[in-house]
Write a protein that holds these residues in place. Sequence first.
Motif, PDB file in Angstrom:
ATOM      1  N   LYS A  97      19.692  35.495  42.438  1.00 23.26           N
ATOM      2  CA  LYS A  97      20.829  36.310  42.007  1.00 23.26           C
ATOM      3  C   LYS A  97      21.196  37.306  43.106  1.00 23.26           C
ATOM      4  N   VAL A  98      22.477  37.390  43.404  1.00 22.28           N
ATOM      5  CA  VAL A  98      22.960  38.151  44.551  1.00 22.28           C
ATOM      6  C   VAL A  98      23.835  39.320  44.101  1.00 22.28           C
ATOM      7  N   VAL A  99      23.608  40.482  44.730  1.00 14.76           N
ATOM      8  CA  VAL A  99      24.471  41.643  44.509  1.00 14.76           C
ATOM      9  C   VAL A  99      25.669  41.551  45.444  1.00 14.76           C
ATOM     10  N   CYS A 100      26.869  41.674  44.876  1.00 16.72           N
ATOM     11  CA  CYS A 100      28.082  41.660  45.695  1.00 16.72           C
ATOM     12  C   CYS A 100      28.701  43.032  45.602  1.00 16.72           C
ATOM     13  N   TYR A 101      28.661  43.749  46.691  1.00 18.28           N
ATOM     14  CA  TYR A 101      29.193  45.107  46.704  1.00 18.28           C
ATOM     15  C   TYR A 101      30.626  45.025  47.208  1.00 18.28           C
ATOM     16  N   LEU A 102      31.580  45.375  46.376  1.00 15.66           N
ATOM     17  CA  LEU A 102      32.985  45.339  46.782  1.00 15.66           C
ATOM     18  C   LEU A 102      33.430  46.756  47.125  1.00 15.66           C
ATOM     19  N   SER A 103      33.804  46.954  48.377  1.00  9.83           N
ATOM     20  CA  SER A 103      34.196  48.292  48.798  1.00  9.83           C
ATOM     21  C   SER A 103      35.331  48.209  49.809  1.00  9.83           C
ATOM     22  N   ALA A 104      36.375  48.996  49.583  1.00 16.98           N
ATOM     23  CA  ALA A 104      37.494  49.045  50.531  1.00 16.98           C
ATOM     24  C   ALA A 104      37.097  49.787  51.808  1.00 16.98           C
TER      25      ALA A 104
ATOM     26  N   ARG B 204      48.969  49.306  50.280  1.00 12.01           N
ATOM     27  CA  ARG B 204      47.620  49.634  49.831  1.00 12.01           C
ATOM     28  C   ARG B 204      47.180  48.674  48.707  1.00 12.01           C
ATOM     29  N   LEU B 205      48.072  48.405  47.773  1.00 14.51           N
ATOM     30  CA  LEU B 205      47.751  47.455  46.703  1.00 14.51           C
ATOM     31  C   LEU B 205      47.541  46.056  47.291  1.00 14.51           C
ATOM     32  N   GLU B 206      48.352  45.720  48.284  1.00 15.90           N
ATOM     33  CA  GLU B 206      48.185  44.426  48.951  1.00 15.90           C
ATOM     34  C   GLU B 206      46.808  44.329  49.608  1.00 15.90           C
ATOM     35  N   GLN B 207      46.382  45.411  50.261  1.00 10.34           N
ATOM     36  CA  GLN B 207      45.050  45.419  50.887  1.00 10.34           C
ATOM     37  C   GLN B 207      43.962  45.200  49.844  1.00 10.34           C
ATOM     38  N   GLN B 208      44.097  45.925  48.742  1.00 11.23           N
ATOM     39  CA  GLN B 208      43.068  45.828  47.700  1.00 11.23           C
ATOM     40  C   GLN B 208      42.996  44.415  47.147  1.00 11.23           C
ATOM     41  N   TYR B 209      44.142  43.884  46.764  1.00 14.14           N
ATOM     42  CA  TYR B 209      44.132  42.546  46.181  1.00 14.14           C
ATOM     43  C   TYR B 209      43.654  41.509  47.198  1.00 14.14           C
ATOM     44  N   PHE B 210      44.111  41.671  48.423  1.00  8.48           N
ATOM     45  CA  PHE B 210      43.761  40.718  49.478  1.00  8.48           C
ATOM     46  C   PHE B 210      42.241  40.582  49.628  1.00  8.48           C
ATOM     47  N   PHE B 211      41.556  41.697  49.802  1.00  8.40           N
ATOM     48  CA  PHE B 211      40.113  41.564  50.088  1.00  8.40           C
ATOM     49  C   PHE B 211      39.332  41.162  48.837  1.00  8.40           C
ATOM     50  N   VAL B 212      39.823  41.559  47.688  1.00  7.24           N
ATOM     51  CA  VAL B 212      39.139  41.202  46.447  1.00  7.24           C
ATOM     52  C   VAL B 212      39.306  39.708  46.156  1.00  7.24           C
ATOM     53  N   SER B 213      40.520  39.194  46.343  1.00  6.72           N
ATOM     54  CA  SER B 213      40.756  37.770  46.108  1.00  6.72           C
ATOM     55  C   SER B 213      39.936  36.923  47.077  1.00  6.72           C
ATOM     56  N   CYS B 214      39.954  37.299  48.343  1.00  6.14           N
ATOM     57  CA  CYS B 214      39.145  36.580  49.344  1.00  6.14           C
ATOM     58  C   CYS B 214      37.677  36.549  48.909  1.00  6.14           C
ATOM     59  N   SER B 215      37.173  37.713  48.510  1.00  8.25           N
ATOM     60  CA  SER B 215      35.753  37.827  48.199  1.00  8.25           C
ATOM     61  C   SER B 215      35.380  37.008  46.962  1.00  8.25           C
ATOM     62  N   LEU B 216      36.204  37.085  45.921  1.00  7.19           N
ATOM     63  CA  LEU B 216      35.875  36.349  44.691  1.00  7.19           C
ATOM     64  C   LEU B 216      35.999  34.842  44.904  1.00  7.19           C
ATOM     65  N   GLN B 217      37.001  34.416  45.633  1.00  5.05           N
ATOM     66  CA  GLN B 217      37.116  32.982  45.942  1.00  5.05           C
ATOM     67  C   GLN B 217      35.879  32.517  46.701  1.00  5.05           C
ATOM     68  N   ASN B 218      35.457  33.368  47.629  1.00  5.57           N
ATOM     69  CA  ASN B 218      34.273  33.059  48.425  1.00  5.57           C
ATOM     70  C   ASN B 218      33.026  32.941  47.547  1.00  5.57           C
ATOM     71  N   LEU B 219      32.875  33.862  46.591  1.00  2.77           N
ATOM     72  CA  LEU B 219      31.705  33.832  45.714  1.00  2.77           C
ATOM     73  C   LEU B 219      31.699  32.573  44.849  1.00  2.77           C
ATOM     74  N   LEU B 220      32.859  32.209  44.313  1.00  2.00           N
ATOM     75  CA  LEU B 220      32.921  31.011  43.472  1.00  2.00           C
ATOM     76  C   LEU B 220      32.572  29.768  44.298  1.00  2.00           C
ATOM     77  N   LYS B 221      33.018  29.776  45.542  1.00  2.00           N
ATOM     78  CA  LYS B 221      32.713  28.643  46.411  1.00  2.00           C
ATOM     79  C   LYS B 221      31.200  28.556  46.676  1.00  2.00           C
ATOM     80  N   ILE B 222      30.594  29.696  46.970  1.00  2.00           N
ATOM     81  CA  ILE B 222      29.142  29.715  47.205  1.00  2.00           C
ATOM     82  C   ILE B 222      28.414  29.203  45.961  1.00  2.00           C
ATOM     83  N   HIS B 223      28.852  29.670  44.814  1.00  2.00           N
ATOM     84  CA  HIS B 223      28.218  29.287  43.545  1.00  2.00           C
ATOM     85  C   HIS B 223      28.278  27.774  43.346  1.00  2.00           C
ATOM     86  N   LEU B 224      29.450  27.206  43.539  1.00  2.00           N
ATOM     87  CA  LEU B 224      29.604  25.763  43.312  1.00  2.00           C
ATOM     88  C   LEU B 224      28.873  24.960  44.390  1.00  2.00           C
TER      89      LEU B 224
END
Length: 840
Positions: A81-88, A298-318
């Motif tokens: 189990k991995v901790v994913c720290y999301l921080s701007a 600023r909202l674009e930055q937030q969504y951008f890095f969060v979407s990248c990160s979550l897509q990445n996590l789902l990919k790692i999981h699968l």
Amino acid sequence: ELSPEHITEIYDSFHIEDDRTGLSSETLQRAIADNLYYIQGKFPEIATLYDYYMAVAYTVRDRLLHRWINTVKTYREQDVKVVCYLSAEYLPGPHLENNLVNLGIYDQVQQAVESSGLDLRSILAQEEEPGLGNGGLGRLAACYMDSLATLEIPAIGYGIRYEYGIFDQEIREGWQVEITDKWLRLGNPWEIPRPENAVEVKFGGYTEPYTDDQGDYRVRWIPHQVVNGIPYDTPISGYRVNTTSTMRLWKAEAPESFDFQAFNVGDYYGAVDAKIISENLTKVLYPNDEPIQGKQLRLEQQYFFVSCSLQNLLKIHLLRGDPIETFHEKFVIQLNDTHPAIGVAELMRLLVDEYLLHWQKAWDITQQAFAYTNHTLLPEALETWPLNLFGSLLPRHLEIIYEINQRFLDQVRLKYLGNPDKLARLSLIEEGGSKRIRMAHLACVGSHAINGVAALHTELLKEGVLKDFYDLWPHKFTNITNGVTPRRWMVLINPRLTQLITREIGETWITQLEDFKRLESLAEDPAFRQEWRRVKRAVKQDLADYIQAHQGLTLNPDSIFDIQAKRIHEYKRQHLNVLHIITLYNRIKHNPRLAVPPRTFIFGGKAAPGYQMAKLIIKLITSVGEVVNHDPDICDLIKVVFLPDFNVTNSQRIYPAADLSEQISTAGKEASGTGNMKFSMNGALTIGTLDGANIEIREAVEADNFFLFGHTSEDIVDLKAQGYVPKTFYNTNPALKEAIDLIASGYFSHGNRALFQPLVDQLLQADPYCLLADYQSYIDCQDQVGQAFQDQDTWTKTAILNVARIGRFSSDRAIREYCREIWWVNPVSIHLEEYQQAKA
Ligand code: B1H
């Protein structure tokens, strides 16, 4: 067939070291020469110090790499189990020296470098720090990454690779001037780009319903624009363990212009424009220490890095072969404030729209995966987005948030029937006038845990901004008081004190800071106290030398080094500190033979570029310094220094040299503070209010060893409820009046009365942070400080006790609490082939 034991024996007997992994000074020296030649393309006669820095950095990076690869490999194979720290924001500070400390090769590299006729300190000074954060919040993320690796907790830190970090500060004519931070100009040896792992992030457009093969109702999102996210990975070492975690930062790029031509046939310039627009996304960090309301980028930055990160996590999981339904069992996602809170809606979108889960299943996964840390109580600092802006950028997410809200309010309605106010207060949408999305509410609803960052802060959250959520779900709330890493904030920045302490109590404290307790009895030992004083004096001399060299100011190392270093903010009350300086100045002017202990007031900190009052406070500090430092009547009893460009690198010279740490925010305003911990750890005494973690520091070191002043947070609330009139304090306190009048008179501004008028008016008319109400208590307390400093032996004893009792404020303790109470994760050891192990 040779057994592993046999191989080890052979390697050991011949002392064979690989040039990429070996840790002896001879091997390191060879590797540095090799990298100078083959990476920098230089030979010694033409190499610059920066070339040598790069050669050393690559040499150290090589040593990190196989630990890092083994870490990633282990996590992949063992299904941990991995901790994913999301921080701007991340403020890791310079990497090289930290990696030398953590790998245990500082001495070897020093020897290697010296054998080549160079000096390690000057090589280390070449590194440009990644200023990818504003202050405490970003630095906390970096301390937590250090502790996660050291405690061998599987972790990934996700964030944004800003091309320009927090601006560099220069002081010209006493004013702050902002200089662009071009930290990547000379290359960054610590990052590895992974373009093959690019992901696509959609923006704008519209949604449309459709019926899938099963006949289920579905929605698809047809975006107006797509941006690519390219991950850049930086290894984060743990202290004397093989665990090496990943900090994965995303850079925005336009999709290949080739693809673009499919949409814009022949529109070459249009494609170039699109590229520029896309790449603006991660261009620059917003230099505010509080949220930026309504800025689309600023909202674009937030969504951008969060979407990248979550897509990445789902990919790692699968990729690990796990079914999507167990995502929350393998990952826990920590939201560092609300900046990544859009992740709640994004994970729902990915699970429901892309992986076709049913809503309820997706919601269970989401709630169990996320946890939210709140970092501020300032009401103006709660992030909300205008609904129109939000909907035009993220139309699908707006629908998802409506759905989350509807289901949430349905549940609330049952509990609070006939209470529409309650519903309105809890809603994810702020009504009235123009509608806004409340990101803190989204974070609360979408998380299984919510925490504040100090005991008082968490209590105030529960009775204030998040009260309705606390009433609803008390079990979700916990306090986790912040901590800082003793590796950087003690071992790295204060080798003298580290050595003295280690000589007495051994080195276990480096990973178990509570062992500082063993210093308690030494506080009574006069010989030890004397050595402690000698160390402090030497460290103060270092800072004095630095200031002499850079600012041409001569400081008295026997004076009280009274330091306030942090972002400039009205609530942090740097100007209260200035009122004290002026009060001392006036006393000496009135009575030139007054015996006052010599003091050096040192300030450091950046003001947000658009925050006029904060910039004026900097000008006030430098202007008062200009007058006080050169007034012959003062006989050098008071010096005022503003150290420009407070960042991690510069802070490292400051914390060890302090006698007195200024933590003087208006009670109830500073969520925690972490600088307070760094000062204390290095043997400063604190003058502070009952705010943030100060309260817990005072409890830990015991009241006698802490200079307390000021109103409590409750007092402040009462004061304001009764109709606070700052003028009353001004009219009834002659010393206070004299200090303020002196500022207003133009005394510090060459007769220009207008210059500080806005500041004086703010204090006399409104004083929202109650400086005037706390003034006398602060002055009295500072007088006690002055008295106490005269007795050096007792002062030193108190300083030793502060250090002995500060163990709780290690980030290791904080991370252990997150692991146990919020993340439910366990350590996983990383093993290397034995012959590759560090033999340090
Ligand atoms: C803290 C912030 C912050 N709290 C918004 N909030 C930002 C908010 O760019 N923005 O939009 C940037 C930063 N930073 C600090 O967090 C608190 O003021 C400190 O008291 C606390 O110690 C620190 C870490 O928890």
